[in-house]
Design a protein around this motif. Sequence first.
Motif, PDB file in Angstrom:
ATOM      1  N   HIS A  50      -3.598  -2.155  -4.696  1.00  0.00           N
ATOM      2  CA  HIS A  50      -2.631  -1.595  -3.753  1.00  0.00           C
ATOM      3  C   HIS A  50      -3.031  -2.209  -2.370  1.00  0.00           C
ATOM      4  O   HIS A  50      -3.911  -2.632  -2.253  1.00  0.00           O
ATOM      5  N   ARG A  52      -2.637  -1.565   1.916  1.00  0.00           N
ATOM      6  CA  ARG A  52      -2.311  -0.559   3.083  1.00  0.00           C
ATOM      7  C   ARG A  52      -1.906  -1.393   4.202  1.00  0.00           C
ATOM      8  O   ARG A  52      -2.491  -2.518   4.313  1.00  0.00           O
ATOM      9  N   ILE A  66       5.031   1.484   2.534  1.00  0.00           N
ATOM     10  CA  ILE A  66       5.550   0.239   1.985  1.00  0.00           C
ATOM     11  C   ILE A  66       6.789   0.590   1.555  1.00  0.00           C
ATOM     12  O   ILE A  66       7.291   1.286   0.529  1.00  0.00           O
ATOM     13  N   PRO A  68      10.883  -0.128   0.089  1.00  0.00           N
ATOM     14  CA  PRO A  68      11.085  -0.885  -1.197  1.00  0.00           C
ATOM     15  C   PRO A  68      11.468  -2.465  -0.673  1.00  0.00           C
ATOM     16  O   PRO A  68      11.182  -3.269  -1.781  1.00  0.00           O
ATOM     17  N   SER A  69      11.922  -2.705   0.424  1.00  0.00           N
ATOM     18  CA  SER A  69      12.136  -4.139   0.546  1.00  0.00           C
ATOM     19  C   SER A  69      10.966  -5.090   0.677  1.00  0.00           C
ATOM     20  O   SER A  69      11.024  -6.102   0.651  1.00  0.00           O
ATOM     21  N   LEU A  70       9.706  -4.270   0.899  1.00  0.00           N
ATOM     22  CA  LEU A  70       8.659  -4.772   0.983  1.00  0.00           C
ATOM     23  C   LEU A  70       7.638  -5.118  -0.268  1.00  0.00           C
ATOM     24  O   LEU A  70       6.708  -5.474  -0.311  1.00  0.00           O
ATOM     25  N   GLU A  71       8.079  -4.364  -1.260  1.00  0.00           N
ATOM     26  CA  GLU A  71       7.304  -4.145  -2.414  1.00  0.00           C
ATOM     27  C   GLU A  71       6.800  -5.161  -3.250  1.00  0.00           C
ATOM     28  O   GLU A  71       5.817  -5.476  -3.533  1.00  0.00           O
ATOM     29  N   ASP A  72       7.707  -6.350  -3.423  1.00  0.00           N
ATOM     30  CA  ASP A  72       7.539  -7.678  -3.913  1.00  0.00           C
ATOM     31  C   ASP A  72       6.315  -8.160  -3.331  1.00  0.00           C
ATOM     32  O   ASP A  72       5.503  -8.873  -4.006  1.00  0.00           O
ATOM     33  N   ALA A  74       4.380  -7.113  -1.191  1.00  0.00           N
ATOM     34  CA  ALA A  74       3.123  -6.377  -1.507  1.00  0.00           C
ATOM     35  C   ALA A  74       2.371  -6.294  -2.525  1.00  0.00           C
ATOM     36  O   ALA A  74       1.123  -6.780  -2.708  1.00  0.00           O
ATOM     37  N   VAL A  75       3.146  -6.504  -3.534  1.00  0.00           N
ATOM     38  CA  VAL A  75       2.429  -6.659  -4.932  1.00  0.00           C
ATOM     39  C   VAL A  75       1.839  -8.133  -4.990  1.00  0.00           C
ATOM     40  O   VAL A  75       0.681  -8.465  -5.496  1.00  0.00           O
ATOM     41  N   LEU A  89       3.690 -11.102   3.933  1.00  0.00           N
ATOM     42  CA  LEU A  89       3.802  -9.728   3.923  1.00  0.00           C
ATOM     43  C   LEU A  89       3.814  -9.092   5.258  1.00  0.00           C
ATOM     44  O   LEU A  89       4.796  -8.372   5.937  1.00  0.00           O
ATOM     45  N   THR A 111      -6.279  -4.799   1.377  1.00  0.00           N
ATOM     46  CA  THR A 111      -5.934  -4.874  -0.369  1.00  0.00           C
ATOM     47  C   THR A 111      -6.936  -4.176  -0.949  1.00  0.00           C
ATOM     48  O   THR A 111      -8.283  -4.458  -0.561  1.00  0.00           O
TER      49      THR A 111
END
Length: 143
Positions: A50, A52, A66, A68-72, A74-75, A89, A111
């Motif tokens: 994950h 931070r 994070i 929802p618009s940044l989740e991809d 971030a992953v 990011l 990370t």
Amino acid sequence: MRAWRATLPVALLLTVACLQVALARTAGLSPWKGGGFGMFSTTDDVGRRHVRVFVSAPGRSEEIAIAPSLEDAAVRAAVLPTDAALSRLAERVIAREGRYQRPVDTVRIETWRIDYAPDTLAATSRLIRHFDYRVDATPPPRR
């Protein structure tokens, strides 16, 4: 003549395997990605990594969730924490914060991965990498 046809898949497989191992050891790639040759030898998969995100500006220093618009992004940054992925990011965080008129001078991205003790299986989080992105007042010239 036909020997190269049999050799090509083997060479390609070995190239992908070597590249995946090299990136896992040097760039922090999750062994489950980049060919997946380490997926049966480790628990270091996407679900155990994950990020931070911390933003700071005058009068502001906080960790942000994070969105929802940044989740991809971030992953992607968690799976392979390269400068390019972490910068993308950070830029998306800055753009999102700007849409809400929240100032940002610096974005710090960390990370993390979960490790398990071999004897007790106790889970602990371990920092893989931290990255600081400073917002410059003047953008670099375009070429």
